[in-house]
Write a protein that holds these residues in place. Structure first.
Motif, short mmCIF file in Angstrom:
data_model
loop_
_atom_site.label_atom_id
_atom_site.label_comp_id
_atom_site.label_asym_id
_atom_site.label_seq_id
_atom_site.Cartn_x
_atom_site.Cartn_y
_atom_site.Cartn_z
N THR A 83 -3.99 7.54 -2.13
CA THR A 83 -4.66 8.11 -3.30
C THR A 83 -4.83 7.12 -4.45
N GLU A 84 -3.74 6.68 -5.06
CA GLU A 84 -3.82 5.86 -6.27
C GLU A 84 -4.39 4.46 -6.00
N LEU A 85 -3.93 3.83 -4.93
CA LEU A 85 -4.38 2.47 -4.64
C LEU A 85 -5.89 2.40 -4.38
N PRO A 86 -6.46 3.24 -3.52
CA PRO A 86 -7.91 3.16 -3.30
C PRO A 86 -8.73 3.40 -4.57
N GLU A 87 -8.24 4.26 -5.45
CA GLU A 87 -8.99 4.52 -6.68
C GLU A 87 -8.98 3.30 -7.59
N GLY A 92 -12.48 -1.60 -9.39
CA GLY A 92 -12.62 -3.04 -9.54
C GLY A 92 -11.37 -3.78 -9.96
N ALA A 93 -10.23 -3.10 -10.00
CA ALA A 93 -9.00 -3.75 -10.46
C ALA A 93 -8.46 -4.70 -9.41
N ARG A 94 -7.93 -5.81 -9.86
CA ARG A 94 -7.07 -6.62 -9.00
C ARG A 94 -5.69 -6.01 -9.09
N VAL A 95 -5.15 -5.54 -7.97
CA VAL A 95 -3.97 -4.70 -7.97
C VAL A 95 -2.72 -5.48 -7.57
N PHE A 96 -1.73 -5.44 -8.45
CA PHE A 96 -0.38 -5.89 -8.14
C PHE A 96 0.47 -4.63 -7.98
N VAL A 97 1.09 -4.43 -6.84
CA VAL A 97 1.90 -3.24 -6.62
C VAL A 97 3.34 -3.54 -6.99
N PRO A 118 -4.84 -3.01 2.61
CA PRO A 118 -6.04 -3.54 1.95
C PRO A 118 -6.07 -3.21 0.47
N GLY A 119 -6.50 -4.18 -0.32
CA GLY A 119 -6.63 -3.99 -1.76
C GLY A 119 -5.46 -4.48 -2.57
N VAL A 120 -4.38 -4.90 -1.90
CA VAL A 120 -3.19 -5.38 -2.61
C VAL A 120 -3.27 -6.89 -2.75
N SER A 121 -3.24 -7.39 -4.00
CA SER A 121 -3.32 -8.83 -4.25
C SER A 121 -1.95 -9.48 -4.35
N VAL A 161 -0.46 -13.10 -0.08
CA VAL A 161 0.03 -12.01 -0.94
C VAL A 161 1.36 -12.47 -1.53
N PRO A 162 1.34 -13.01 -2.75
CA PRO A 162 2.56 -13.58 -3.32
C PRO A 162 3.53 -12.52 -3.84
N ALA A 163 4.80 -12.90 -3.88
CA ALA A 163 5.84 -12.10 -4.53
C ALA A 163 6.00 -12.59 -5.96
#
Length: 285
Positions: A83-87, A92-97, A118-121, A161-163
């Protein structure tokens, strides 16, 4: 809105040196700030299983800052990814989880599953909260604790995908903790962050906002000066473009903004506008 200059953090090229901090911004902020204009959006801290959060009140205003003890409310990994990540990606956000866990094994599993989504930078390892133990989560108070957690996460992330280690506010051991994180595989560290405090009812909490701004800047200066090869992200009391410039001048590659968003969600847009380079004399209107 005019673009700010891009920056390089943890091997990634970010659109601007301004990152929206964990727990203070999400898809709802898109009504006030274009999420594709900031450097990155850090999600609220995610756990393997859903958490309802701590008792209320969770946030209490002080004369020069904000006390918070949220207990990390979140829907758990599976619902977040559905839900939250795909939105956020759609916006257009670059996403850091951001991730937080009760054990090294949980940290490793979170990293393994999120790093391949997918979508996690990037994955931000949240080791900064002063009240982690009070909520049954892993408490990385010492640099060797930091190294163990970061190592568990970094070893599970795929290439690219860096830490990023978000370190607790610690004037005495900031450099040592940052060095331990880097040695364990962190591509960048976030320093400054909330200082230890207590809510009026005595529960441990974090203090953020203007009250900690000078302390956060000092930690940026110390860590960046001692570890010039490590990418440092500053945070703590950022409210203006001048605050961002001070952190960059102290050695930070980028800056996180948090509590200011709760006061005025348009703050990032104003900061980015002020950071934009002036047009050259040969440019047209």
């Amino acid at each position: 809105m005019t673009d700010a200059e891009p920056v390089h953090v943890a091997g990634l090229t970010l659109r601007a040196p301004l990152i929206l901090a964990s727990g203070c911004a999400g898809r709802e902020l898109a009504a006030y700030t274009a999420l594709d204009a900031v450097g990155a959006v850090v999600t609220r801290s995610i756990t393997l299983d859903p958490r309802p959060g701590g008792p209320t009140p969770r946030v209490v205003e002080s004369p020069s800052g904000l006390l918070h003890s949220t207990g990390w409310p979140n829907p758990g990994l599976e619902v977040f990814c559905a839900t939250e990540l795909p939105e956020l990606v759609r916006l257009g956000a670059r996403v850091f989880v951001s991730i937080v866990a009760a054990s090294l094994g949980e940290y490793a599993e979170l990293a393994r599953r999120i790093g391949r989504t997918p979508g996690v930078s990037a994955v931000e390892v949240n080791l900064a909260a002063p009240d982690a133990a009070a909520h049954g989560l892993h408490d990385a108070r010492e640099p060797f604790h930091v190294a163990r957690v970061v190592g568990a996460v970094a070893s599970e992330l795929p290439p690219g995908v860096p830490a990023i280690a978000k370190l607790r506010h610690d004037p005495l051991h900031a450099v040592e903790a940052a060095r331990s994180a880097a040695d364990a595989g962190a591509a960048a560290v976030v320093v400054g962050n909330a200082a230890s405090g207590v809510l009026p009812d005595g529960r441990p909490a974090g203090l953020g906002g203007p009250a900690i701004a000078p302390l956060a800047l000092q930690q940026v200066r110390e860590v960046a000066g001692a570890l010039p090869q490590l990418d440092v992200v500053g945070g703590g009391g950022i409210r203006s473009a001048d605050d961002v410039r001070r952190h960059l001048a102290a050695g930070a590659r980028a800056v996180q903004i948090g509590t200011a968003l709760l006061h005025d969600p348009r703050t990032p847009s104003r900061i980015l506008e002020a950071l934009a380079p002036a047009p050259s004399a040969t440019e047209g209107p």
